[in-house]
Design a protein around this motif. Structure first.
Motif, PDB file in Angstrom:
ATOM      1  N   MET A  99       0.827  -1.209   0.000  1.00 27.43           N
ATOM      2  CA  MET A  99       0.000   0.000   0.000  1.00 27.43           C
ATOM      3  C   MET A  99       0.867   1.267   0.000  1.00 27.43           C
ATOM      4  SD  MET A  99      -3.012  -1.074   2.671  1.00 27.43           S
ATOM      5  CE  MET A  99      -3.817   0.501   2.486  1.00 27.43           C
ATOM      6  N   ARG A 100       2.074   1.151   0.578  1.00 27.80           N
ATOM      7  CA  ARG A 100       2.968   2.295   0.564  1.00 27.80           C
ATOM      8  C   ARG A 100       3.621   2.482  -0.783  1.00 27.80           C
ATOM      9  NH1 ARG A 100       2.798   6.171   4.120  1.00 27.80           N
ATOM     10  NH2 ARG A 100       4.993   6.598   3.618  1.00 27.80           N
ATOM     11  N   SER A 101       3.643   1.431  -1.622  1.00 27.64           N
ATOM     12  CA  SER A 101       4.332   1.561  -2.910  1.00 27.64           C
ATOM     13  C   SER A 101       3.546   2.433  -3.875  1.00 27.64           C
ATOM     14  CB  SER A 101       4.546   0.160  -3.523  1.00 27.64           C
ATOM     15  OG  SER A 101       3.286  -0.478  -3.714  1.00 27.64           O
ATOM     16  N   GLU A 102       2.213   2.399  -3.774  1.00 23.86           N
ATOM     17  CA  GLU A 102       1.410   3.207  -4.703  1.00 23.86           C
ATOM     18  C   GLU A 102       1.585   4.707  -4.454  1.00 23.86           C
ATOM     19  OE1 GLU A 102      -3.242   3.661  -6.159  1.00 23.86           O
ATOM     20  OE2 GLU A 102      -2.644   2.090  -4.737  1.00 23.86           O
ATOM     21  N   PRO A 103       1.485   5.239  -3.226  1.00 22.98           N
ATOM     22  CA  PRO A 103       1.766   6.668  -3.014  1.00 22.98           C
ATOM     23  C   PRO A 103       3.196   7.024  -3.348  1.00 22.98           C
ATOM     24  CG  PRO A 103       0.557   5.775  -1.157  1.00 22.98           C
ATOM     25  CD  PRO A 103       0.979   4.606  -1.991  1.00 22.98           C
ATOM     26  N   LEU A 104       4.127   6.108  -3.072  1.00 18.89           N
ATOM     27  CA  LEU A 104       5.521   6.401  -3.384  1.00 18.89           C
ATOM     28  C   LEU A 104       5.731   6.508  -4.886  1.00 18.89           C
ATOM     29  CD1 LEU A 104       8.404   6.789  -2.414  1.00 18.89           C
ATOM     30  CD2 LEU A 104       8.675   4.295  -2.415  1.00 18.89           C
ATOM     31  N   ALA A 105       5.106   5.606  -5.647  1.00 15.02           N
ATOM     32  CA  ALA A 105       5.228   5.658  -7.107  1.00 15.02           C
ATOM     33  C   ALA A 105       4.578   6.925  -7.662  1.00 15.02           C
ATOM     34  CB  ALA A 105       4.591   4.417  -7.718  1.00 15.02           C
ATOM     35  N   GLN A 106       3.447   7.295  -7.086  1.00 19.90           N
ATOM     36  CA  GLN A 106       2.778   8.521  -7.529  1.00 19.90           C
ATOM     37  C   GLN A 106       3.646   9.746  -7.233  1.00 19.90           C
ATOM     38  OE1 GLN A 106      -1.026   9.127  -5.696  1.00 19.90           O
ATOM     39  NE2 GLN A 106      -1.462  11.013  -6.839  1.00 19.90           N
ATOM     40  N   ALA A 107       4.266   9.776  -6.049  1.00 25.37           N
ATOM     41  CA  ALA A 107       5.139  10.901  -5.693  1.00 25.37           C
ATOM     42  C   ALA A 107       6.371  10.955  -6.591  1.00 25.37           C
ATOM     43  CB  ALA A 107       5.544  10.787  -4.226  1.00 25.37           C
ATOM     44  N   ALA A 108       6.913   9.769  -6.926  1.00 22.53           N
ATOM     45  CA  ALA A 108       8.083   9.738  -7.814  1.00 22.53           C
ATOM     46  C   ALA A 108       7.719  10.239  -9.208  1.00 22.53           C
ATOM     47  CB  ALA A 108       8.632   8.314  -7.877  1.00 22.53           C
ATOM     48  N   SER A 109       6.511   9.873  -9.664  1.00 19.68           N
ATOM     49  CA  SER A 109       6.072  10.358 -10.978  1.00 19.68           C
ATOM     50  C   SER A 109       5.886  11.878 -10.970  1.00 19.68           C
ATOM     51  CB  SER A 109       4.764   9.672 -11.365  1.00 19.68           C
ATOM     52  OG  SER A 109       4.272  10.188 -12.588  1.00 19.68           O
ATOM     53  N   LEU A 110       5.306  12.389  -9.895  1.00 19.91           N
ATOM     54  CA  LEU A 110       5.138  13.840  -9.774  1.00 19.91           C
ATOM     55  C   LEU A 110       6.487  14.550  -9.672  1.00 19.91           C
ATOM     56  CD1 LEU A 110       2.088  13.930  -7.328  1.00 19.91           C
ATOM     57  CD2 LEU A 110       2.092  14.568  -9.750  1.00 19.91           C
ATOM     58  N   LEU A 111       7.450  13.909  -9.021  1.00 23.28           N
ATOM     59  CA  LEU A 111       8.786  14.500  -8.937  1.00 23.28           C
ATOM     60  C   LEU A 111       9.421  14.602 -10.325  1.00 23.28           C
ATOM     61  CD1 LEU A 111      11.318  15.436  -7.409  1.00 23.28           C
ATOM     62  CD2 LEU A 111      11.898  13.009  -7.074  1.00 23.28           C
ATOM     63  N   GLU A 112       9.233  13.583 -11.127  1.00 24.17           N
ATOM     64  CA  GLU A 112       9.783  13.624 -12.478  1.00 24.17           C
ATOM     65  C   GLU A 112       9.124  14.728 -13.305  1.00 24.17           C
ATOM     66  OE1 GLU A 112      10.504  10.566 -16.263  1.00 24.17           O
ATOM     67  OE2 GLU A 112       9.523   9.872 -14.417  1.00 24.17           O
ATOM     68  N   GLU A 113       7.804  14.833 -13.198  1.00 22.19           N
ATOM     69  CA  GLU A 113       7.113  15.901 -13.929  1.00 22.19           C
ATOM     70  C   GLU A 113       7.565  17.280 -13.453  1.00 22.19           C
ATOM     71  OE1 GLU A 113       2.940  15.445 -13.651  1.00 22.19           O
ATOM     72  OE2 GLU A 113       2.908  13.385 -14.458  1.00 22.19           O
ATOM     73  N   ALA A 114       7.713  17.454 -12.143  1.00 26.47           N
ATOM     74  CA  ALA A 114       8.136  18.754 -11.609  1.00 26.47           C
ATOM     75  C   ALA A 114       9.550  19.106 -12.084  1.00 26.47           C
ATOM     76  CB  ALA A 114       8.087  18.721 -10.085  1.00 26.47           C
ATOM     77  N   THR A 115      10.411  18.112 -12.159  1.00 29.16           N
ATOM     78  CA  THR A 115      11.777  18.364 -12.629  1.00 29.16           C
ATOM     79  C   THR A 115      11.775  18.791 -14.097  1.00 29.16           C
ATOM     80  OG1 THR A 115      12.588  16.697 -11.067  1.00 29.16           O
ATOM     81  CG2 THR A 115      14.071  17.381 -12.821  1.00 29.16           C
TER      82      THR A 115
END
Length: 310
Positions: A1-17
């Motif tokens: 369950m923690r992997s889904e928010p982490l993956a979403q945050a990593a995707s948002l980090l890539e977009e923000a970069t």
């Protein structure tokens, strides 16, 4: 369950970069960073989540600085970490460098002190570099030399040579601070003296102008007193005669110059009595009839006779 928010945050980090570096869309980059931090939730969590959260904050800080919203950086970061001692070393370093660059290190004074005095942070490998950064970019620019010396002597991360090097740096910075204060005081004194000189020159000019104005007023008053009153009264009298003579609606005017008390008593008793009688007859009859009857000279002759009296 923690992997889904982490993956979403990593995707948002890539977009923000990408938005920050490639597209230069800083506002959208901040929105992606906020969404990523919100998806991770409060607290530090696992190490991977902490790293992603720290990276999101780093990108968000850079985007805010690019939009000249650097005043919001510290409050924006603390809403995700809630306390200064919980800030990651990378985020703290970036905040110290940012506020030092904009010449506002006072913002990081208490934040850095709280982080350095936390026992958990003292065990971190980045503690020594954070302490050095805090000394060079916060304490010394603010002139907190006593606090810097106590911090260097009290910490256990520096050996004797490092402590001597930092104490020497603090002493040198103190000497430079004193020299700058002396130069600043000398510049203020010079500016004050220049201001006094300018004000003195202006006061002297104003005094000179007032003296010239006083002389001009005295000259005007002396000329006014020398003005011939008899001629002025005669001109007033003649003007009155002309106005009354040229008024077609008032053919009979009884005017007695003795009422004004403008002439000497000898003149009033002798000459003005004759003029009054002649002037009354002159106003009651046309000028041609008076001249025909030879009862009195023409009106111009009366004026010439009056001029002889003065």
């Amino acid at each position: 369950m923690r992997s889904e928010p982490l993956a979403q945050a990593a995707s948002l980090l890539e977009e923000a970069t990408d938005l920050l570096v490639l597209h230069r869309d800083f506002a959208a980059a901040v929105e992606r960073c906020e969404a990523g931090c919100d998806s991770l939730g409060p607290g530090t969590g696992p190490e991977s989540s902490a790293e992603v959260k720290c990276s999101l904050c780093v990108v968000g800080i850079q985007a805010l600085a690019e939009m000249n919203r650097w005043r919001e950086v510290l409050s924006w970061v603390l809403q995700y970490y809630h306390a200064p001692e919980h800030l990651p070393p990378k985020v703290l370093e970036l905040c110290i460098l940012l506020y030092s660059k904009v010449r506002d290190p006072q913002v990081m004074l208490e934040v850095g002190s709280s982080w350095l005095t936390d026992q958990t942070n003292k065990s971190l490998p980045e503690y020594g570099s954070m302490l050095e950064l805090y000394l060079l970019h916060v304490l010394l620019p603010l002139g907190r030399f006593e606090g810097a010396e106590e911090l260097v002597r009290g910490c256990g991360v520096f050996d004797s040579q490092q402590q001597l090097a930092f104490l020497g740096t603090i002493c040198e910075s103190r000497c430079q601070w004193a020299q700058q204060e002396e130069m600043h005081l000398a510049a203020e004194e010079q500016q004050d003296s220049a201001t006094e000189t300018v004000l003195g020159a202006l006061s002297q000019k104003l005094l000179t102008m007032l003296m010239l104005l006083r002389r001009a007023l005295r000259s005007m008053s002396s000329h006014f007193y020398l003005f011939p009153y008899k001629k002025m009264l005669l001109a007033t009298f003649l003007l009155y005669l002309v106005v009354v003579r040229l008024d077609p609606d008032d053919r009979i005017v009884k005017w007695n110059p003795l009422q004004f008390n403008l002439f000497p008593k000898s003149f009033q008793s002798t000459k003005l009595g004759q003029v009054n009688s002649m002037f009354t007859l002159h106003l009651q009859s046309p000028l041609s009839e008076i001249c025909h009857l030879k009862m009195m000279p023409p009106f111009e002759s009366v004026n010439e006779e009056i001029l002889k009296w003065f």
